[in-house]
Design a protein around this motif. Structure first.
Motif, PDB file in Angstrom:
ATOM      1  N   TRP A   1       0.821  -1.217   0.000  1.00  0.00           N
ATOM      2  CA  TRP A   1       0.000   0.000   0.000  1.00  0.00           C
ATOM      3  C   TRP A   1       0.852   1.263   0.000  1.00  0.00           C
ATOM      4  CZ3 TRP A   1       0.267   3.598   3.830  1.00  0.00           C
ATOM      5  CH2 TRP A   1       0.842   3.203   5.051  1.00  0.00           C
ATOM      6  N   GLN A   2       2.031   1.212   0.624  1.00  0.00           N
ATOM      7  CA  GLN A   2       2.909   2.383   0.603  1.00  0.00           C
ATOM      8  C   GLN A   2       3.359   2.664  -0.840  1.00  0.00           C
ATOM      9  OE1 GLN A   2       4.810   4.247   3.252  1.00  0.00           O
ATOM     10  NE2 GLN A   2       4.516   2.979   5.050  1.00  0.00           N
ATOM     11  N   MET A   3       3.730   1.620  -1.547  1.00  0.00           N
ATOM     12  CA  MET A   3       4.151   1.788  -2.944  1.00  0.00           C
ATOM     13  C   MET A   3       2.982   2.245  -3.809  1.00  0.00           C
ATOM     14  SD  MET A   3       7.325   1.299  -3.765  1.00  0.00           S
ATOM     15  CE  MET A   3       7.190   0.963  -5.503  1.00  0.00           C
ATOM     16  N   GLN A   4       1.806   1.648  -3.604  1.00  0.00           N
ATOM     17  CA  GLN A   4       0.652   1.975  -4.436  1.00  0.00           C
ATOM     18  C   GLN A   4       0.195   3.411  -4.211  1.00  0.00           C
ATOM     19  OE1 GLN A   4      -2.003  -1.145  -3.254  1.00  0.00           O
ATOM     20  NE2 GLN A   4      -0.957  -2.669  -4.516  1.00  0.00           N
ATOM     21  N   CYS A   5       0.327   3.898  -2.990  1.00  0.00           N
ATOM     22  CA  CYS A   5      -0.109   5.255  -2.660  1.00  0.00           C
ATOM     23  C   CYS A   5       0.787   6.297  -3.319  1.00  0.00           C
ATOM     24  CB  CYS A   5      -0.130   5.444  -1.149  1.00  0.00           C
ATOM     25  SG  CYS A   5      -0.407   7.145  -0.639  1.00  0.00           S
ATOM     26  N   CYS A   6       2.048   6.261  -3.001  1.00  0.00           N
ATOM     27  CA  CYS A   6       2.915   7.319  -3.514  1.00  0.00           C
ATOM     28  C   CYS A   6       4.378   6.903  -3.581  1.00  0.00           C
ATOM     29  CB  CYS A   6       2.754   8.594  -2.691  1.00  0.00           C
ATOM     30  SG  CYS A   6       2.873   8.349  -0.921  1.00  0.00           S
ATOM     31  N   GLY A   7       4.616   5.599  -3.692  1.00  0.00           N
ATOM     32  CA  GLY A   7       5.990   5.126  -3.818  1.00  0.00           C
ATOM     33  C   GLY A   7       6.524   5.333  -5.220  1.00  0.00           C
ATOM     34  N   GLU A   8       7.821   5.388  -5.319  1.00  0.00           N
ATOM     35  CA  GLU A   8       8.491   5.525  -6.607  1.00  0.00           C
ATOM     36  C   GLU A   8       8.938   4.143  -7.068  1.00  0.00           C
ATOM     37  OE1 GLU A   8       9.085   8.305  -8.461  1.00  0.00           O
ATOM     38  OE2 GLU A   8       7.818   9.406  -7.051  1.00  0.00           O
ATOM     39  N   PRO A   9       8.595   3.747  -8.295  1.00  0.00           N
ATOM     40  CA  PRO A   9       9.083   2.465  -8.802  1.00  0.00           C
ATOM     41  C   PRO A   9      10.617   2.400  -8.729  1.00  0.00           C
ATOM     42  CG  PRO A   9       7.425   3.365 -10.270  1.00  0.00           C
ATOM     43  CD  PRO A   9       7.762   4.452  -9.280  1.00  0.00           C
ATOM     44  N   PHE A  10      11.140   1.191  -8.555  1.00  0.00           N
ATOM     45  CA  PHE A  10      12.585   1.006  -8.469  1.00  0.00           C
ATOM     46  C   PHE A  10      12.941  -0.349  -9.058  1.00  0.00           C
ATOM     47  CE2 PHE A  10      10.660  -0.474  -4.548  1.00  0.00           C
ATOM     48  CZ  PHE A  10      11.243  -1.712  -4.351  1.00  0.00           C
ATOM     49  N   GLY A  11      14.190  -0.517  -9.375  1.00  0.00           N
ATOM     50  CA  GLY A  11      14.673  -1.777  -9.930  1.00  0.00           C
ATOM     51  C   GLY A  11      16.047  -2.099  -9.392  1.00  0.00           C
ATOM     52  N   ILE A  12      16.516  -3.289  -9.717  1.00  0.00           N
ATOM     53  CA  ILE A  12      17.854  -3.689  -9.298  1.00  0.00           C
ATOM     54  C   ILE A  12      18.858  -2.723  -9.931  1.00  0.00           C
ATOM     55  CG2 ILE A  12      19.602  -5.508  -9.475  1.00  0.00           C
ATOM     56  CD1 ILE A  12      17.335  -7.527  -9.122  1.00  0.00           C
ATOM     57  N   GLY A  13      19.768  -2.236  -9.120  1.00  0.00           N
ATOM     58  CA  GLY A  13      20.768  -1.272  -9.554  1.00  0.00           C
ATOM     59  C   GLY A  13      20.369   0.170  -9.301  1.00  0.00           C
ATOM     60  N   ALA A  14      19.090   0.399  -8.945  1.00  0.00           N
ATOM     61  CA  ALA A  14      18.619   1.765  -8.703  1.00  0.00           C
ATOM     62  C   ALA A  14      19.189   2.311  -7.400  1.00  0.00           C
ATOM     63  CB  ALA A  14      17.093   1.804  -8.639  1.00  0.00           C
ATOM     64  N   GLU A  15      19.431   3.609  -7.392  1.00  0.00           N
ATOM     65  CA  GLU A  15      19.820   4.328  -6.179  1.00  0.00           C
ATOM     66  C   GLU A  15      18.533   4.811  -5.524  1.00  0.00           C
ATOM     67  OE1 GLU A  15      23.005   4.604  -5.109  1.00  0.00           O
ATOM     68  OE2 GLU A  15      23.640   3.450  -6.864  1.00  0.00           O
ATOM     69  N   VAL A  16      18.355   4.502  -4.240  1.00  0.00           N
ATOM     70  CA  VAL A  16      17.167   4.939  -3.509  1.00  0.00           C
ATOM     71  C   VAL A  16      17.598   5.708  -2.268  1.00  0.00           C
ATOM     72  CG1 VAL A  16      15.708   3.043  -4.336  1.00  0.00           C
ATOM     73  CG2 VAL A  16      16.984   2.762  -2.210  1.00  0.00           C
ATOM     74  N   SER A  17      16.681   6.516  -1.759  1.00  0.00           N
ATOM     75  CA  SER A  17      16.889   7.242  -0.514  1.00  0.00           C
ATOM     76  C   SER A  17      15.605   7.083   0.286  1.00  0.00           C
ATOM     77  CB  SER A  17      17.200   8.716  -0.796  1.00  0.00           C
ATOM     78  OG  SER A  17      17.445   9.390   0.414  1.00  0.00           O
ATOM     79  N   TRP A  18      15.608   6.144   1.226  1.00  0.00           N
ATOM     80  CA  TRP A  18      14.403   5.776   1.958  1.00  0.00           C
ATOM     81  C   TRP A  18      14.542   6.089   3.440  1.00  0.00           C
ATOM     82  CZ3 TRP A  18      13.725   0.111  -0.163  1.00  0.00           C
ATOM     83  CH2 TRP A  18      13.227   0.170  -1.461  1.00  0.00           C
ATOM     84  N   THR A  19      13.419   6.455   4.052  1.00  0.00           N
ATOM     85  CA  THR A  19      13.350   6.578   5.502  1.00  0.00           C
ATOM     86  C   THR A  19      13.017   5.195   6.045  1.00  0.00           C
ATOM     87  OG1 THR A  19      12.605   8.858   5.339  1.00  0.00           O
ATOM     88  CG2 THR A  19      12.222   7.728   7.433  1.00  0.00           C
ATOM     89  N   LEU A  20      13.855   4.705   6.936  1.00  0.00           N
ATOM     90  CA  LEU A  20      13.698   3.361   7.472  1.00  0.00           C
ATOM     91  C   LEU A  20      13.288   3.403   8.935  1.00  0.00           C
ATOM     92  CD1 LEU A  20      16.828   1.667   5.854  1.00  0.00           C
ATOM     93  CD2 LEU A  20      14.491   1.820   4.960  1.00  0.00           C
ATOM     94  N   VAL A  21      12.385   2.506   9.287  1.00  0.00           N
ATOM     95  CA  VAL A  21      11.902   2.357  10.662  1.00  0.00           C
ATOM     96  C   VAL A  21      11.991   0.881  11.038  1.00  0.00           C
ATOM     97  CG1 VAL A  21      10.352   4.360  10.480  1.00  0.00           C
ATOM     98  CG2 VAL A  21       9.489   2.074   9.938  1.00  0.00           C
ATOM     99  N   ASP A  22      11.705   0.585  12.301  1.00  0.00           N
ATOM    100  CA  ASP A  22      11.681  -0.814  12.729  1.00  0.00           C
ATOM    101  C   ASP A  22      10.592  -1.568  11.982  1.00  0.00           C
ATOM    102  OD1 ASP A  22      13.724  -0.369  14.566  1.00  0.00           O
ATOM    103  OD2 ASP A  22      12.335  -0.021  16.226  1.00  0.00           O
TER     104      ASP A  22
END
Length: 130
Positions: free
Chosen positions: A10-31
């Motif tokens: 649901w996070q991806m479907q709402c407003c996530g950015e598609p990504f693939g192997i090799g992509a550079e991402v900048s994510w906020t991580l929680v437990d």
């Protein structure tokens, strides 16, 4: 350094950015919610999840984003059913029903597989050494 991150469908479907192997991402991580993941994946696999991606709040003010490179993606599917003694319209993951399917990219709209519903992704990330 490698980390394993849970990404809710649901996070991806709402407003996530598609990504693939090799992509550079900048994510906020929680437990990660290991109890829920244990119901889907089993306790052993859930214990390997280091964090969950979060972009809808629920983080401490000033939580920095983690920059990383995507090195692996698995779609996660599981069955849902009511719990004994609970209302039939409320469904929960069926323990042991989780499956992983390797993918090269993710957009949040992975199809269900028969009675197995798509619930999210397990993503392998390589982070820079500090």
């Amino acid at each position: 350094m490698g980390i394993r991150v849970w990404v809710n469908n649901w996070q991806m479907q709402c407003c996530g950015e598609p990504f693939g192997i090799g992509a550079e991402v900048s994510w906020t991580l929680v437990d990660a919610d290991r109890e829920w993941l244990a119901n889907v994946l089993g306790a052993e696999a859930a214990a390997t999840v280091d964090a969950a991606e979060e972009h809808h709040g629920g983080t401490r003010e000033g939580t920095p984003a983690t920059a990383a490179t995507v090195t692996g993606i698995s779609a996660v599917h599981c069955r849902f059913a009511p719990l004994p003694g609970k209302p039939a319209h409320t469904r929960y993951p069926v323990p042991g029903s989780g499956t992983l399917t390797a993918l090269s990219s993710a957009d949040g709209w992975t199809s269900d597989r028969d009675e197995l519903q798509f619930v999210g992704y397990l993503v392998e990330l390589a982070t820079p050494r500090r």
